[in-house]
Write a protein that holds these residues in place. Structure first.
Motif, PDB file in Angstrom:
ATOM      1  N   VAL A  32       0.895  -1.131   0.051  1.00  0.00           N
ATOM      2  CA  VAL A  32      -0.106   0.020  -0.035  1.00  0.00           C
ATOM      3  C   VAL A  32       0.800   1.184  -0.071  1.00  0.00           C
ATOM      4  N   LEU A  33       2.046   1.140   0.700  1.00  0.00           N
ATOM      5  CA  LEU A  33       2.861   2.425   0.800  1.00  0.00           C
ATOM      6  C   LEU A  33       3.520   2.402  -0.457  1.00  0.00           C
ATOM      7  N   GLU A  35       2.359   1.642  -3.402  1.00  0.00           N
ATOM      8  CA  GLU A  35       1.285   2.103  -4.264  1.00  0.00           C
ATOM      9  C   GLU A  35       1.049   3.698  -4.103  1.00  0.00           C
ATOM     10  N   TRP A  36       0.919   4.127  -3.101  1.00  0.00           N
ATOM     11  CA  TRP A  36       0.867   5.342  -2.665  1.00  0.00           C
ATOM     12  C   TRP A  36       1.888   6.407  -3.229  1.00  0.00           C
ATOM     13  N   THR A  39       1.770   6.491  -7.059  1.00  0.00           N
ATOM     14  CA  THR A  39       0.790   7.451  -7.308  1.00  0.00           C
ATOM     15  C   THR A  39       1.443   8.836  -7.234  1.00  0.00           C
ATOM     16  N   ILE A  40       1.905   9.198  -6.342  1.00  0.00           N
ATOM     17  CA  ILE A  40       2.169  10.701  -6.135  1.00  0.00           C
ATOM     18  C   ILE A  40       3.426  11.013  -7.197  1.00  0.00           C
ATOM     19  N   GLU A  70      -6.754  11.948  -8.271  1.00  0.00           N
ATOM     20  CA  GLU A  70      -6.133  11.581  -7.036  1.00  0.00           C
ATOM     21  C   GLU A  70      -6.985  11.516  -5.945  1.00  0.00           C
ATOM     22  N   LEU A  73      -7.976   8.036  -6.210  1.00  0.00           N
ATOM     23  CA  LEU A  73      -6.991   7.287  -5.519  1.00  0.00           C
ATOM     24  C   LEU A  73      -6.798   7.363  -4.167  1.00  0.00           C
ATOM     25  N   ARG A  74      -6.817   8.555  -3.539  1.00  0.00           N
ATOM     26  CA  ARG A  74      -6.866   8.633  -2.113  1.00  0.00           C
ATOM     27  C   ARG A  74      -7.584   7.834  -1.348  1.00  0.00           C
ATOM     28  N   ILE A  77      -6.887   4.294  -1.411  1.00  0.00           N
ATOM     29  CA  ILE A  77      -5.623   4.048  -0.524  1.00  0.00           C
ATOM     30  C   ILE A  77      -6.509   4.123   0.909  1.00  0.00           C
TER      31      ILE A  77
END
Length: 221
Positions: A32-33, A35-36, A39-40, A70, A73-74, A77
């Motif tokens: 997850v980290l 992926e985040w 994405t950023i 975003e 996506l947020r 997440i």
């Protein structure tokens, strides 16, 4: 507590299942980290790229679209983090019923302790498939010839990497396949001379009275 859990999982299948759950949730947290973070990075790259190539009005519209994306996506997440927190709560609740003993130093102590090849195979449960996979890699055709082969057992502390290595090391097929088997513990601080001397002792039955790495390596060769 993982040191106590690793020792007790050999005789208690429910503890092994608990460690597997803990391992699974920790790997999912990393995913997850990652992926985040990805994405950023992608969003920033797209914004910077469009800022250089397009007019301000068009860039503003694209930036707004990216912001909307975003938000979605947020939300995704955040949902995953909430689910992970619930799984972690379950792991913690189950941990309490095992009454693990905690030792000072925790993971650091577990990682730095000396190891030996001794294992009581009859007490180890649920590792047959893992052992056979490692054995297959060790005994395969690709392990023949002059090329050196390294097989890594990777994972968080306490899941039984050393136990698995011991099972493979003491397996009868492995023992008869190789002319020499040497068990060397490599811990912190990393000491090449000590490690090379340990290899020599495993090969020859005694340690050489040498202190220069070059001379030790020549003896190993």
């Amino acid at each position: 507590m993982l040191a106590d859990a690793e020792e007790r999982q050999l005789k208690d299948g429910s503890i092994k299942r608990w460690i597997d759950q803990l391992k699974g949730v920790s790997y999912d947290m990393d995913d997850v980290l990652d992926e985040w973070g990805t994405t950023i990075a992608k969003s920033q790259m797209k914004v910077n790229d469009h800022a250089c190539k397009t007019a301000r009005k068009v860039c503003s519209m694209i930036f707004s679209c990216l912001c909307c994306r975003e938000v979605g996506l947020r939300r995704d997440i955040a949902h995953k983090i909430k689910e992970l927190n619930e799984r972690i709560d379950g792991v913690v609740i189950e941990k309490d019923r095992f009454h693990f003993k905690s030792s000072e130093g925790g993971i650091k102590q577990l990682e730095h302790q000396k190891t030996t090849s001794i294992v009581y195979a009859a007490e180890v449960k649920g590792r047959e498939n893992d052992k056979e996979r490692v054995k297959k890699m060790l005994l395969s055709e690709s392990s023949q010839g002059p090329a050196l082969r390294a097989i890594s057992l990777v994972g968080m502390g306490g899941i039984g990497k050393t136990t698995l290595a011991r099972l493979v090391y003491n397996d009868h097929e492995v023992e008869t396949h190789f002319d020499k088997r040497i068990w060397v513990c490599v811990s912190d601080p990393f000491d090449e001379i000590r490690i090379t001397k340990a290899i020599l002792e495993g090969l020859m039955g005694f340690a050489q009275n040498l202190n220069e790495l070059q001379n030790l390596v020549q003896h190993v060769q």
